[in-house]
Write a protein that holds these residues in place. Structure first.
Motif, PDB file in Angstrom:
ATOM      1  N   SER A   1       0.734  -1.038   0.130  1.00  0.00           N
ATOM      2  CA  SER A   1       0.017   0.075   0.150  1.00  0.00           C
ATOM      3  C   SER A   1       0.941   1.327  -0.143  1.00  0.00           C
ATOM      4  O   SER A   1       1.549   1.527   0.830  1.00  0.00           O
ATOM      5  N   SER A   2       0.470   2.072  -0.763  1.00  0.00           N
ATOM      6  CA  SER A   2       1.281   3.288  -0.983  1.00  0.00           C
ATOM      7  C   SER A   2       1.073   4.272   0.263  1.00  0.00           C
ATOM      8  O   SER A   2       1.796   4.935   0.661  1.00  0.00           O
ATOM      9  N   ASN A   3      -0.186   3.982   1.019  1.00  0.00           N
ATOM     10  CA  ASN A   3      -0.598   4.713   2.160  1.00  0.00           C
ATOM     11  C   ASN A   3       0.294   4.665   3.315  1.00  0.00           C
ATOM     12  O   ASN A   3       0.628   5.556   4.106  1.00  0.00           O
ATOM     13  N   ILE A   4       0.839   3.430   3.278  1.00  0.00           N
ATOM     14  CA  ILE A   4       1.820   2.993   4.395  1.00  0.00           C
ATOM     15  C   ILE A   4       3.338   3.676   4.250  1.00  0.00           C
ATOM     16  O   ILE A   4       3.676   4.404   5.075  1.00  0.00           O
TER      17      ILE A   4
ATOM     18  N   PHE B   1       3.675   6.683   2.340  1.00  0.00           N
ATOM     19  CA  PHE B   1       3.529   7.962   2.559  1.00  0.00           C
ATOM     20  C   PHE B   1       3.358   8.144   3.964  1.00  0.00           C
ATOM     21  O   PHE B   1       4.027   9.158   4.308  1.00  0.00           O
ATOM     22  N   GLU B   2       2.869   7.510   4.756  1.00  0.00           N
ATOM     23  CA  GLU B   2       2.650   7.867   6.225  1.00  0.00           C
ATOM     24  C   GLU B   2       3.923   7.788   6.912  1.00  0.00           C
ATOM     25  O   GLU B   2       4.413   8.703   7.580  1.00  0.00           O
ATOM     26  N   LYS B   3       4.825   6.778   6.207  1.00  0.00           N
ATOM     27  CA  LYS B   3       6.107   6.840   7.076  1.00  0.00           C
ATOM     28  C   LYS B   3       7.018   7.851   6.577  1.00  0.00           C
ATOM     29  O   LYS B   3       7.759   8.327   7.645  1.00  0.00           O
TER      30      LYS B   3
ATOM     31  N   ARG C   1       5.909  10.706   5.767  1.00  0.00           N
ATOM     32  CA  ARG C   1       5.503  12.040   6.633  1.00  0.00           C
ATOM     33  C   ARG C   1       5.781  11.930   7.941  1.00  0.00           C
ATOM     34  O   ARG C   1       6.391  13.072   8.542  1.00  0.00           O
ATOM     35  N   THR C   2       5.849  11.036   8.461  1.00  0.00           N
ATOM     36  CA  THR C   2       6.405  10.874   9.807  1.00  0.00           C
ATOM     37  C   THR C   2       8.143  11.255   9.949  1.00  0.00           C
ATOM     38  O   THR C   2       8.392  12.030  10.875  1.00  0.00           O
TER      39      THR C   2
ATOM     40  N   LYS D   1       5.702  18.526   3.993  1.00  0.00           N
ATOM     41  CA  LYS D   1       4.588  17.641   4.189  1.00  0.00           C
ATOM     42  C   LYS D   1       3.526  18.039   3.443  1.00  0.00           C
ATOM     43  O   LYS D   1       2.762  16.995   2.886  1.00  0.00           O
TER      44      LYS D   1
ATOM     45  N   GLU E   1       1.890  15.313   0.633  1.00  0.00           N
ATOM     46  CA  GLU E   1       0.426  14.885   0.369  1.00  0.00           C
ATOM     47  C   GLU E   1       0.049  15.209  -1.199  1.00  0.00           C
ATOM     48  O   GLU E   1      -0.828  14.627  -1.420  1.00  0.00           O
TER      49      GLU E   1
ATOM     50  N   ALA F   1       1.015  12.008  -2.946  1.00  0.00           N
ATOM     51  CA  ALA F   1       0.059  10.972  -2.658  1.00  0.00           C
ATOM     52  C   ALA F   1      -1.233  11.083  -3.177  1.00  0.00           C
ATOM     53  O   ALA F   1      -1.961  10.213  -3.584  1.00  0.00           O
TER      54      ALA F   1
END
Length: 67
Positions: free
Chosen positions: A28-31, A33-35, A37-38, A56, A60, A63
């Motif tokens: 998942s690209s969401n995972i 991107f979340e990493k 971003r963090t 950030k 976004e 993403a």
């Protein structure tokens, strides 16, 4: 070649790589991107809060292109 052109090319490359990764391996690209971003918000780079917030926001936007 301008810096803007290089950035646009890299954005397109990243979007294509993320889409291929998601389709071919199911990651998942969401995972990812979340990493990322963090990391932007917790690392020493890009440094000051204004640049962190801008980075950030750019992440976004990127993403959103992937969906």
């Amino acid at each position: 070649m301008s810096q803007e052109a290089k950035i646009i090319a890299l954005e397109h490359l990243v979007v294509r790589l993320m889409k291929e990764l998601q389709v071919k391996s199911g990651i998942s690209s969401n995972i990812i991107f979340e990493k990322a971003r963090t990391e932007i918000l917790t690392s020493n780079y890009p440094g000051d809060p204004e640049r962190q917030e801008a980075a950030k926001g750019a992440l976004e936007d990127l993403a959103a292109l992937i969906g």
